[in-house]
Design an enzyme around this catalytic site. Structure first.
Site, PDB file in Angstrom:
ATOM      1  N   SER A   3     -89.723 -34.513  78.078  1.00  0.00           N
ATOM      2  CA  SER A   3     -89.379 -33.861  76.810  1.00  0.00           C
ATOM      3  C   SER A   3     -89.057 -32.393  77.047  1.00  0.00           C
ATOM      4  O   SER A   3     -89.760 -31.722  77.811  1.00  0.00           O
ATOM      5  CB  SER A   3     -90.562 -34.005  75.851  1.00  0.00           C
ATOM      6  OG  SER A   3     -90.280 -33.371  74.637  1.00  0.00           O
ATOM      7  N   CYS A  32    -100.747 -33.487  67.808  1.00  0.00           N
ATOM      8  CA  CYS A  32    -100.245 -34.494  66.875  1.00  0.00           C
ATOM      9  C   CYS A  32    -101.346 -35.072  66.007  1.00  0.00           C
ATOM     10  O   CYS A  32    -101.076 -35.683  64.993  1.00  0.00           O
ATOM     11  CB  CYS A  32     -99.572 -35.626  67.649  1.00  0.00           C
ATOM     12  SG  CYS A  32     -98.225 -35.046  68.658  1.00  0.00           S
TER      13      CYS A  32
END
Ligand code: PLP
Length: 387
Positions: A199, A322
């Site tokens: 990422s 998250c």
């Protein structure tokens, strides 16, 4: 406003100035679609392939083995569903109890669709038992999917040994390298790893861009159908972010051998262990990312610590970003056998190359002060200090 001390580089990173420099012209005049045939489009296609070559160089693979995606989560979803599509009769997936939520949610979804998921446990250091992994692989196992580096503790799984096991058992292997990519040397050629996810925003590129390595010998099924990325990932490419990711990969390669981040992390951790009673390190200290320190402070609620540290300008994390809206103790620390109390008393500090010696010194002052304040406020008093 207080100066920012950003120690949450596992959550995301600031965009490197060199990366922004590459991105801005592509958002202004260089806005061509790489699929267009005129010069503006051809220029975009060239930029796209340069970026692919740079990301491939950091991964140690061929450029045609890299697909650009929108994020690490998309890469993970693509790899897993592609592996499952290869043989619809294989209904067993192996993963671990300490994965990122992207993998956990996906595997939970697969379980609802009739797949059997083996969630491998970890020991108190966050390490896997490789014999247990080998024993879990069955003839109907479609895929082993697991982390390289844990986002919460930084603990590294021995992916090359795991690849050897997968090779012997003829099973596909996907590695979630979102945290390892750019922090550790990676050489995918002949590694035995079939898929690997990365990422951009963890390595000083923009958010909204990811990469998926697909070994060229593996049959691939796209998640998003369309003509782009050689029909392997549909959707017009996010050119500015992809070019920035390429630049970020090049910069990461230059910094990978540097000890700076490791030295800051180690100095910070040593200071906490000596200056704060009741402080413990969570996770294996040898097999670990160089930038991550996950610490428990007895008698301290991490939510309270986060608020007080934030008031002083220090950003860190309790569990993974998250899931930080939730008050549940981290599933990673729970899987390592920590009590709820100790898991809730944990903070993750993750350094990056844009930190400074000043950040380290300030963090070494602030964290012990905040821990002492919270312990003094606690109605029960600190178990450590009372002992
Ligand atoms: N896997 C790991 C280990 C991560 O740390 C993250 C992000 O925190 C992801 C996957 C998801 O990556 P992205 O935010 O690009 O979707």
């Amino acid at each position: 406003m207080k100066p920012l001390i950003y120690l949450d580089n596992n959550a995301t990173t600031e965009i490197a100035p060199e990366v922004l420099e590459v991105m801005l012209p592509l958002l202004r005049e260089g806005f061509g679609n790489p699929s267009s045939v005129y010069a503006l489009g051809r220029q975009a296609a060239k930029v796209l392939e340069e970026a692919r070559a740079r990301v491939a160089a950091l991964a140690g693979c061929r450029a045609d083995e890299i697909l650009f995606t929108s994020c690490g989560t998309e890469s993970i979803n693509t790899a897993v569903q592609s592996a499952l599509a290869l043989d619809p009769d294989k209904k067993h997936v192996i993963t671990t109890a300490v994965e990122h939520s992207a993998t956990i949610k996906l595997c939970e979804h697969l379980a609802q669709r009739g797949y059997e998921i083996t969630w491998l446990p970890v020991d108190s250091d966050g390490m896997l038992d490789l014999d247990q992994l080998a024993a879990a692989i069955r003839p109907d196992t479609a895929l082993v999917t697991l982390l390289w580096a844990n986002n919460e503790t930084g603990v590294l799984f021995p992916v090359h040994e795991i690849a050897e096991i997968a090779r012997k058992k003829k099973t596909l292997l996907h590695v979630d390298a979102v945290q390892a990519f750019g922090k550790l040397p990676i050489s995918l050629a002949d590694s035995g790893i079939h898929f690997l996810s990365a990422s951009g925003h963890k390595i000083h590129a923009a958010k909204g861009v990811g990469a998926l390595y697909v070994n060229r010998r593996v049959k691939f099924t796209p998640l998003l159908r369309g003509s782009q990325e050689s029909a392997r990932r549909g959707g017009t490419q996010n050119m500015a972010s992809i070019a920035g990711f390429g630049k970020a990969a090049e910069l990461a390669a230059e910094h990978i051998g540097s000890r700076q981040v490791l030295d800051w992390r180690n100095a910070f951790e040593e200071h906490m262990l000596s200056a704060v009673p009741g402080c413990t390190v969570n996770g294996d200290r040898t097999h670990r990312l160089p930038n991550t320190s996950n610490l428990s402070f007895d008698g301290v609620e991490s939510e309270g610590a986060l608020i007080l540290l934030d008031e002083q300008g220090l950003c860190c994390s309790a569990g993974s970003a998250c899931t930080s809206g939730s008050i549940n103790p981290s599933h990673v620390l729970k899987a390592m056998g920590l009590t709820n109390e100790r898991a809730r008393a944990s903070l993750r500090f993750s350094f990056g190359r844009y930190n400074s010696a000043g950040d380290l010194a300030r963090a070494c002052e602030l964290v012990p002060a905040v821990v002492a304040k919270l312990r003094a406020l606690s109605p029960a008093g600190s178990p450590v200090l009372a002992a």
